[in-house]
Design an enzyme around this catalytic site. Sequence first.
Site, PDB file in Angstrom:
ATOM      1  N   HIS A  72     -17.185 -19.220   6.292  1.00 34.88           N
ATOM      2  CA  HIS A  72     -15.935 -18.368   5.542  1.00 34.88           C
ATOM      3  C   HIS A  72     -16.674 -17.035   5.075  1.00 34.88           C
ATOM      4  O   HIS A  72     -17.420 -17.103   4.145  1.00 34.88           O
ATOM      5  CB  HIS A  72     -15.287 -19.105   4.572  1.00 34.88           C
ATOM      6  CG  HIS A  72     -14.406 -20.093   5.287  1.00 34.88           C
ATOM      7  ND1 HIS A  72     -13.039 -20.270   4.697  1.00 34.88           N
ATOM      8  CD2 HIS A  72     -14.534 -20.934   6.337  1.00 34.88           C
ATOM      9  CE1 HIS A  72     -12.270 -21.245   5.427  1.00 34.88           C
ATOM     10  NE2 HIS A  72     -13.409 -21.461   6.458  1.00 34.88           N
ATOM     11  N   TYR A 201      -6.789 -18.947  -3.618  1.00 38.28           N
ATOM     12  CA  TYR A 201      -6.496 -19.269  -4.952  1.00 38.28           C
ATOM     13  C   TYR A 201      -5.305 -18.613  -5.321  1.00 38.28           C
ATOM     14  O   TYR A 201      -5.416 -17.289  -5.245  1.00 38.28           O
ATOM     15  CB  TYR A 201      -8.060 -18.887  -5.506  1.00 38.28           C
ATOM     16  CG  TYR A 201      -9.087 -19.663  -5.456  1.00 38.28           C
ATOM     17  CD1 TYR A 201      -9.638 -20.692  -5.906  1.00 38.28           C
ATOM     18  CD2 TYR A 201      -9.849 -19.181  -4.178  1.00 38.28           C
ATOM     19  CE1 TYR A 201     -10.746 -21.163  -5.728  1.00 38.28           C
ATOM     20  CE2 TYR A 201     -11.024 -20.001  -3.836  1.00 38.28           C
ATOM     21  CZ  TYR A 201     -11.673 -20.783  -4.803  1.00 38.28           C
ATOM     22  OH  TYR A 201     -12.820 -21.663  -4.298  1.00 38.28           O
ATOM     23  N   PRO A 293     -13.782 -27.155 -11.073  1.00 35.80           N
ATOM     24  CA  PRO A 293     -14.092 -26.960  -9.840  1.00 35.80           C
ATOM     25  C   PRO A 293     -13.592 -25.312  -9.401  1.00 35.80           C
ATOM     26  O   PRO A 293     -13.949 -25.342  -8.199  1.00 35.80           O
ATOM     27  CB  PRO A 293     -13.186 -27.837  -9.118  1.00 35.80           C
ATOM     28  CG  PRO A 293     -12.133 -28.452 -10.224  1.00 35.80           C
ATOM     29  CD  PRO A 293     -12.777 -28.110 -11.614  1.00 35.80           C
ATOM     30  N   LYS A 297     -18.523 -24.509  -7.725  1.00 39.64           N
ATOM     31  CA  LYS A 297     -20.063 -24.349  -8.235  1.00 39.64           C
ATOM     32  C   LYS A 297     -20.760 -25.884  -8.511  1.00 39.64           C
ATOM     33  O   LYS A 297     -22.001 -25.825  -8.657  1.00 39.64           O
ATOM     34  CB  LYS A 297     -19.946 -23.552  -9.550  1.00 39.64           C
ATOM     35  CG  LYS A 297     -19.908 -22.120  -9.115  1.00 39.64           C
ATOM     36  CD  LYS A 297     -21.308 -21.581  -8.266  1.00 39.64           C
ATOM     37  CE  LYS A 297     -21.014 -20.190  -7.528  1.00 39.64           C
ATOM     38  NZ  LYS A 297     -20.905 -20.300  -5.978  1.00 39.64           N
ATOM     39  N   TYR A 385     -19.710 -15.958  -6.069  1.00 41.91           N
ATOM     40  CA  TYR A 385     -19.240 -16.863  -5.251  1.00 41.91           C
ATOM     41  C   TYR A 385     -19.857 -17.479  -4.232  1.00 41.91           C
ATOM     42  O   TYR A 385     -20.051 -18.618  -3.809  1.00 41.91           O
ATOM     43  CB  TYR A 385     -17.752 -16.422  -4.660  1.00 41.91           C
ATOM     44  CG  TYR A 385     -16.854 -17.524  -4.081  1.00 41.91           C
ATOM     45  CD1 TYR A 385     -15.879 -18.254  -4.807  1.00 41.91           C
ATOM     46  CD2 TYR A 385     -16.939 -17.958  -2.802  1.00 41.91           C
ATOM     47  CE1 TYR A 385     -15.317 -19.320  -4.244  1.00 41.91           C
ATOM     48  CE2 TYR A 385     -16.248 -18.979  -2.124  1.00 41.91           C
ATOM     49  CZ  TYR A 385     -15.355 -19.608  -3.026  1.00 41.91           C
ATOM     50  OH  TYR A 385     -14.617 -20.538  -2.371  1.00 41.91           O
TER      51      TYR A 385
HETATM   52  P1  FAD Z   1     -22.308 -37.479  -8.234  1.00 42.61           P
HETATM   53  O1  FAD Z   1     -21.802 -37.163  -7.070  1.00 42.61           O
HETATM   54  O2  FAD Z   1     -21.438 -37.852  -9.473  1.00 42.61           O
HETATM   55  O3  FAD Z   1     -23.185 -38.926  -7.816  1.00 42.61           O
HETATM   56  C1  FAD Z   1     -23.936 -39.809  -9.038  1.00 42.61           C
HETATM   57  C2  FAD Z   1     -23.976 -40.942  -8.296  1.00 42.61           C
HETATM   58  O4  FAD Z   1     -24.488 -41.935  -9.523  1.00 42.61           O
HETATM   59  C3  FAD Z   1     -22.605 -41.838  -8.038  1.00 42.61           C
HETATM   60  O5  FAD Z   1     -22.564 -42.120  -6.742  1.00 42.61           O
HETATM   61  C4  FAD Z   1     -22.363 -42.759  -9.237  1.00 42.61           C
HETATM   62  O6  FAD Z   1     -21.765 -44.024  -8.620  1.00 42.61           O
HETATM   63  C5  FAD Z   1     -23.878 -43.110  -9.332  1.00 42.61           C
HETATM   64  N1  FAD Z   1     -24.098 -43.721 -10.589  1.00 42.61           N
HETATM   65  C6  FAD Z   1     -23.509 -43.471 -11.863  1.00 42.61           C
HETATM   66  N2  FAD Z   1     -23.839 -44.180 -12.781  1.00 42.61           N
HETATM   67  C7  FAD Z   1     -24.835 -45.049 -12.594  1.00 42.61           C
HETATM   68  C8  FAD Z   1     -25.806 -46.100 -12.857  1.00 42.61           C
HETATM   69  N3  FAD Z   1     -25.758 -46.373 -14.266  1.00 42.61           N
HETATM   70  N4  FAD Z   1     -26.636 -46.530 -12.058  1.00 42.61           N
HETATM   71  C9  FAD Z   1     -26.636 -46.141 -10.627  1.00 42.61           C
HETATM   72  N5  FAD Z   1     -25.856 -45.266 -10.173  1.00 42.61           N
HETATM   73  C10 FAD Z   1     -25.199 -44.911 -11.022  1.00 42.61           C
HETATM   74  N6  FAD Z   1     -18.716 -28.795  -6.403  1.00 42.61           N
HETATM   75  C11 FAD Z   1     -18.843 -27.499  -5.165  1.00 42.61           C
HETATM   76  O7  FAD Z   1     -20.191 -27.028  -5.296  1.00 42.61           O
HETATM   77  N7  FAD Z   1     -17.818 -27.016  -4.675  1.00 42.61           N
HETATM   78  C12 FAD Z   1     -16.552 -27.473  -4.519  1.00 42.61           C
HETATM   79  O8  FAD Z   1     -15.923 -27.102  -3.849  1.00 42.61           O
HETATM   80  C13 FAD Z   1     -16.216 -28.484  -5.495  1.00 42.61           C
HETATM   81  N8  FAD Z   1     -15.089 -29.128  -5.566  1.00 42.61           N
HETATM   82  C14 FAD Z   1     -14.821 -30.150  -6.468  1.00 42.61           C
HETATM   83  C15 FAD Z   1     -13.594 -30.866  -6.420  1.00 42.61           C
HETATM   84  C16 FAD Z   1     -13.273 -31.898  -7.186  1.00 42.61           C
HETATM   85  C17 FAD Z   1     -11.821 -32.479  -6.889  1.00 42.61           C
HETATM   86  C18 FAD Z   1     -14.198 -32.337  -7.925  1.00 42.61           C
HETATM   87  C19 FAD Z   1     -13.987 -33.748  -8.735  1.00 42.61           C
HETATM   88  C20 FAD Z   1     -15.576 -31.815  -8.014  1.00 42.61           C
HETATM   89  C21 FAD Z   1     -16.103 -30.817  -7.200  1.00 42.61           C
HETATM   90  N9  FAD Z   1     -17.220 -30.326  -7.147  1.00 42.61           N
HETATM   91  C22 FAD Z   1     -17.191 -29.205  -6.191  1.00 42.61           C
HETATM   92  C23 FAD Z   1     -17.987 -31.031  -7.710  1.00 42.61           C
HETATM   93  C24 FAD Z   1     -19.093 -31.963  -7.135  1.00 42.61           C
HETATM   94  O9  FAD Z   1     -18.433 -32.937  -6.506  1.00 42.61           O
HETATM   95  C25 FAD Z   1     -20.142 -32.590  -7.913  1.00 42.61           C
HETATM   96  O10 FAD Z   1     -20.816 -31.476  -8.641  1.00 42.61           O
HETATM   97  C26 FAD Z   1     -21.136 -33.314  -6.914  1.00 42.61           C
HETATM   98  O11 FAD Z   1     -20.567 -34.570  -6.760  1.00 42.61           O
HETATM   99  C27 FAD Z   1     -22.187 -33.665  -8.043  1.00 42.61           C
HETATM  100  O12 FAD Z   1     -23.456 -34.573  -7.323  1.00 42.61           O
HETATM  101  P2  FAD Z   1     -24.293 -35.419  -8.229  1.00 42.61           P
HETATM  102  O13 FAD Z   1     -25.064 -36.309  -6.801  1.00 42.61           O
HETATM  103  O14 FAD Z   1     -25.035 -34.731  -9.024  1.00 42.61           O
HETATM  104  O15 FAD Z   1     -23.342 -36.465  -8.828  1.00 42.61           O
HETATM  105  C1  DHB Z   2     -12.452 -27.079  -2.795  1.00 43.22           C
HETATM  106  C2  DHB Z   2     -12.789 -27.251  -4.298  1.00 43.22           C
HETATM  107  C3  DHB Z   2     -12.742 -26.068  -5.025  1.00 43.22           C
HETATM  108  O1  DHB Z   2     -13.210 -26.426  -6.389  1.00 43.22           O
HETATM  109  C4  DHB Z   2     -12.941 -24.807  -4.821  1.00 43.22           C
HETATM  110  O2  DHB Z   2     -13.251 -23.827  -5.474  1.00 43.22           O
HETATM  111  C5  DHB Z   2     -12.625 -24.634  -3.532  1.00 43.22           C
HETATM  112  C6  DHB Z   2     -12.529 -25.649  -2.691  1.00 43.22           C
HETATM  113  C7  DHB Z   2     -12.266 -28.035  -2.040  1.00 43.22           C
HETATM  114  O3  DHB Z   2     -12.191 -29.202  -2.366  1.00 43.22           O
HETATM  115  O4  DHB Z   2     -11.815 -27.607  -1.032  1.00 43.22           O
END
Ligand code: FAD
Ligand code: DHB
Length: 392
Positions: A72, A201, A293, A297, A385
Amino acid sequence: MKTQICIIGGGPSGLMLSQLLHLKGIESIVLERCSREYVLGRIRAGVLEQGFAKLMREAQCGERMDQEGEIHEGFYIAHDNKLDRVDLFKHSGGSSVIVYGQTELTRDLYEARDRMNGEVLHNVDDVVLHDLTREAPYVTCKYNDENIQIDCDYIIGADGFHGVSRKSIPADVLREYERVYPFGWLGILSETKPVSPELIYSSHERGFALCSLRSQVLSRYYIQVPLSDSVDDWSDEAFWNELKRRLPVEVAVKLETGSSIEKSIAPLRSYVVEPMSYGKLFLAGDAAHIVPPTGAKGLNSAASDIYYLYHALLDHYQNDDDSGLDNYSAKALARIWKAQRFSWWMTSILHRFPENSSYDQKLQQIEIEYLFSSDKALGSLAENYVGLPYGG
Ligand code: FAD
Ligand code: DHB
């Protein structure tokens, strides 16, 4: 059990690090609290920076992302019943983002770990971190009804915001910075054609909305809702009607609706913990920081942590150089805070805050008008971005 690196958390951060290290001959074990199906059932991020994509390729996990992900080069901001486009390619000096779901990239990482016989233990309970400031740290947990101990050189806390790793650091060592927003995002996934080929957005007096996608047959939409709302308050029909009200008419009339295949509410929070390391423990991703979100980021910030940590561990094992590990926290936090600033800014110009005065609302409107009147302001938005460079 014994390994070099014990990684807590089998989300994208933990899996990516384990895969990158494996390719350099460094052993790790990943401990994940949930089942694989559960981890893959969470619908989260959708927009990847090029830095993230590069890491996926380096981890030998980029093939499907490069085939199925969409490049994109821009997105839209809807305001005052019209659409203005942010030309990311032009204003960032030729960069872009990739739309590819977190679910898919996590699946790719799991498959790569399987192919290489990586050790990922699912459904582990009672994870406890020990001797973090001693020479030989270790982790204990329950796995398949057995108590196991994992001896290691380093522990990586990649267990998300609610994980155990951050909580294992003494409270008087940590400094927390937090802002909780008085609303959440209600999101749905539906097997419908996206209303727009590029993300929209929308800033609207009824609240923020986002039209996103996972592919040309899978749409992802969000609307801002009060924290008091629950998913059960929102039928699919109510969601579509509210979304349409928050979009310019020219977009709303094109919106294809259908039944949702996922519906959830995510509260919005900004959070950073400092430092991101303690003795032999290093935090990465959501375990150390959360962004609302809006600027996409969260996952991308996790990726830059993994990049710094991966190179620091390589320097330790290959060059006997610990400067990367010593400087990890400061280096990661420098980039994290910039992503925090950007996410806070995007959130504050696009959402309706219950406490806002008419003055505040006018400023929001002017902020968006100014943005589209200034190439320099668009340049600042675009460079953030698409993702600031990792540096060094
Ligand atoms: P997580 O994905 O949370 O993984 C952590 C893992 O640790 C999990 O699987 C959990 O089960 C496990 N865990 C927890 N506690 C324990 C324990 N005690 N023992 C063992 N395992 C454990 N980010 C973007 O960059 N772009 C986007 O477009 C975006 N959109 C989003 C939209 C939504 C609706 C949401 C909720 C988030 C969004 N994010 C986005 C954020 C992104 O999803 C997170 O930043 C990302 O998942 C972080 O990854 P992580 O591996 O650090 O943590
Ligand atoms: C999505 C989530 C976001 O937070 C964003 O800024 C853009 C896209 C998504 O889930 O598609």
